[in-house]
Write an enzyme that holds these catalytic residues in place. Structure first.
Site, PDB file in Angstrom:
ATOM      1  N   GLU A  32      40.349  45.498  23.834  1.00 28.41           N
ATOM      2  CA  GLU A  32      39.179  46.312  23.522  1.00 28.41           C
ATOM      3  C   GLU A  32      39.240  47.602  24.328  1.00 28.41           C
ATOM      4  O   GLU A  32      39.491  47.583  25.538  1.00 28.41           O
ATOM      5  CB  GLU A  32      37.905  45.524  23.858  1.00 28.41           C
ATOM      6  CG  GLU A  32      36.622  46.326  23.897  1.00 28.41           C
ATOM      7  CD  GLU A  32      36.294  47.003  22.580  1.00 28.41           C
ATOM      8  OE1 GLU A  32      35.793  48.152  22.627  1.00 28.41           O
ATOM      9  OE2 GLU A  32      36.546  46.410  21.506  1.00 28.41           O
ATOM     10  N   GLN A  33      39.007  48.733  23.660  1.00 26.21           N
ATOM     11  CA  GLN A  33      39.172  50.017  24.324  1.00 26.21           C
ATOM     12  C   GLN A  33      38.036  50.362  25.286  1.00 26.21           C
ATOM     13  O   GLN A  33      38.233  51.151  26.211  1.00 26.21           O
ATOM     14  CB  GLN A  33      39.299  51.132  23.291  1.00 26.21           C
ATOM     15  CG  GLN A  33      38.060  51.379  22.466  1.00 26.21           C
ATOM     16  CD  GLN A  33      38.259  52.544  21.515  1.00 26.21           C
ATOM     17  OE1 GLN A  33      39.179  53.342  21.660  1.00 26.21           O
ATOM     18  NE2 GLN A  33      37.396  52.644  20.514  1.00 26.21           N
ATOM     19  N   ARG A 107      22.805  43.796  18.383  1.00 27.97           N
ATOM     20  CA  ARG A 107      24.258  43.607  18.453  1.00 27.97           C
ATOM     21  C   ARG A 107      24.714  43.142  19.836  1.00 27.97           C
ATOM     22  O   ARG A 107      25.642  42.334  19.949  1.00 27.97           O
ATOM     23  CB  ARG A 107      24.977  44.903  18.063  1.00 27.97           C
ATOM     24  CG  ARG A 107      24.948  45.206  16.584  1.00 27.97           C
ATOM     25  CD  ARG A 107      25.609  46.532  16.267  1.00 27.97           C
ATOM     26  NE  ARG A 107      25.608  46.812  14.845  1.00 27.97           N
ATOM     27  CZ  ARG A 107      26.612  46.524  14.015  1.00 27.97           C
ATOM     28  NH1 ARG A 107      27.699  45.937  14.483  1.00 27.97           N
ATOM     29  NH2 ARG A 107      26.533  46.823  12.740  1.00 27.97           N
ATOM     30  N   TYR A 213      14.027  46.044   9.882  1.00 28.28           N
ATOM     31  CA  TYR A 213      13.856  44.590   9.965  1.00 28.28           C
ATOM     32  C   TYR A 213      13.612  44.212  11.419  1.00 28.28           C
ATOM     33  O   TYR A 213      13.981  44.954  12.342  1.00 28.28           O
ATOM     34  CB  TYR A 213      15.085  43.859   9.420  1.00 28.28           C
ATOM     35  CG  TYR A 213      16.412  44.310   9.995  1.00 28.28           C
ATOM     36  CD1 TYR A 213      16.903  43.782  11.188  1.00 28.28           C
ATOM     37  CD2 TYR A 213      17.182  45.269   9.338  1.00 28.28           C
ATOM     38  CE1 TYR A 213      18.117  44.196  11.712  1.00 28.28           C
ATOM     39  CE2 TYR A 213      18.390  45.688   9.852  1.00 28.28           C
ATOM     40  CZ  TYR A 213      18.854  45.143  11.036  1.00 28.28           C
ATOM     41  OH  TYR A 213      20.062  45.560  11.567  1.00 28.28           O
ATOM     42  N   ASP A 291      35.854  46.150   8.764  1.00 31.92           N
ATOM     43  CA  ASP A 291      35.742  47.560   8.389  1.00 31.92           C
ATOM     44  C   ASP A 291      37.092  48.269   8.402  1.00 31.92           C
ATOM     45  O   ASP A 291      37.273  49.261   7.687  1.00 31.92           O
ATOM     46  CB  ASP A 291      34.783  48.283   9.329  1.00 31.92           C
ATOM     47  CG  ASP A 291      33.320  47.998   9.015  1.00 31.92           C
ATOM     48  OD1 ASP A 291      33.053  47.450   7.927  1.00 31.92           O
ATOM     49  OD2 ASP A 291      32.460  48.316   9.850  1.00 31.92           O
TER      50      ASP A 291
END
Length: 398
Positions: A32-33, A107, A213, A291
């Site tokens: 992970e960067q 998230r 939401y 993605d």
């Protein structure tokens, strides 16, 4: 000696894939960067086609239940008048129908829970990949800090702005959708005018829409979309924006909309890009998921959900066959039509949300208000079981 897998990117798709593979005894390392584990964006809506795996396969129902909000139906409104056009399903009906919830979650909370299910020693931070050399006996990753890593298989899970995809294609193929967005998280006490605060809601109007939401602590996550033509290829995906500049185009909308979008500062504007479909997501020892393979616009709220579906299918294929070339080809076969359909539908539904007042908007409203609207327009998304179903429709060029 067991074969090794390197996953580039510790987002939702990369973590989901790593957890499932590790539980099957496979050697997985994640690169992970960022210097700390964090997700881009505020919150995410997860539908049953994804939550069923977290609850049933991963056994994370209790942990997630403390952090997510089960949304109470899907509501469409006229953005200007506030009139309810349609209410589809409810919390109870949805779970009974699909066997899993429709939820909103921050998230950061989701990522923390997924990390707790991961072998912590397998996550390597501050590792920004700048090159992949696939000419030797293993694929070699080169990092910006000068380090290297080797693997028998590399999974590009590095999101919509994927370097892995650019390395495979040799160019950047992002397409601007014609929309930009502002986003924020608002505390419930700042929203006294908001109706149906437990539902996921779309407020539709000429040239734009508001999606919002609830998440686990009761806050509302909003995503305000405006249709506009700007030279995003020159400006980049995210640009600075003067606070309150996002409000002006919606100043004549319902007071509840104005209340929400003006409740917190907004200093950035996001261009909404998507990627054209690829015939194949694999080249040599490198394969794409999420993605990186099929970035879409968020108008169906399916970006993260499709990444989770990808991760489940790829994990199952890799664990069921020692022939990883076959496993990856089968993964692509099972995912290409499904993800293309989601990308196409997401782009189309954005145009539908933004119709000008008139006959077409009235026809849209009538379709949404029809008794079978959820079955006709949304069931194909939410009912899908990625570990069981294989879409049979052919893919052009395959």
């Amino acid at each position: 000696m067991s074969k090794s897998i390197a996953i580039i990117g510790a987002g939702i798709g990369g973590l989901t894939l790593a957890i499932d593979l590790q539980r099957k005894g496979m050697d997985v390392q994640i690169y992970e960067q960022t210097t700390v584990l964090k997700e881009v964006g505020a919150a995410v809506a997860l539908s049953a086609n994804a939550t069923r795996f977290y609850e049933q396969r991963f056994g994370l129902a209790e942990q997630l239940g403390e952090k997510w909000a089960e949304v109470d139906g899907l509501i469409f409104r006229d953005g200007v008048t506030g009139e309810q056009i349609a209410r589809l399903s409810s919390r109870k009906e949805y779970r009974e129908r699909y066997g899993a919830p429709y939820t909103g979650i921050h998230r950061a909370d989701l990522q923390a829970i997924l990390f707790s299910a991961l072998d912590p020693d397998s996550l390597h931070l501050s590792k920004r990949v700048i090159d992949i050399d696939d000419t030797g006996h293993k694929a070699q990753l080169t990092f910006a800090d000068g380090g290297h890593a080797e693997a028998d298989l590399v999974i590009g899970a590095d999101g919509a702005r994927s370097l892995t995809r650019r390395l495979l294609l040799g160019y950047d193929d992002a397409r601007y959708s014609g929309c930009s967005a502002a986003r924020g998280i608002v505390a419930p006490e700042l929203l006294p005018s908001l109706p149906d605060s437990q539902a996921i809601q779309f407020w539709m109007g000429p040239g734009g829409h508001l999606l919002h939401y609830p998440i686990g602590n009761g806050d509302q996550n909003f995503f305000l979309v405006k249709r506009e033509s700007l030279p995003w290829s020159e400006k980049g995906w995210v640009v600075a924006a003067e606070d309150k500049s996002h409000i002006e185009p919606f100043a004549h909308w319902d007071p509840a909309v104005i209340e929400m979008i003006s409740a917190v500062p907004v200093h950035e504007k996001w261009a909404l890009f998507y990627r054209p479909p690829l015939t194949h997501w694999t080249q040599g020892r490198v394969t794409l998921i999420g993605d990186a393979a099929h970035a879409t616009v968020p108008h169906h709220g399916q970006g993260a959900n499709q990444s989770i579906e990808d991760a489940i299918v790829l994990s199952d294929m890799l664990s069921q066959s020692d022939d990883w070339d076959y496993a990856r080809a089968e993964y692509e076969r099972r995912r290409r039509f499904r993800t293309r359909k989601v990308v196409d539908a997401s782009v189309t539904v954005g145009e539908m949300f933004h119709l000008p007042n008139g006959a077409r908007a009235q026809e849209r409203n009538a379709r949404l208000a029809a008794p079978n609207a959820f079955d006709r327009h949304l069931d194909w998304i939410h009912s899908f079981r990625a570990d069981e179903e294989i879409p049979e429709a052919p893919v052009v060029g395959s």
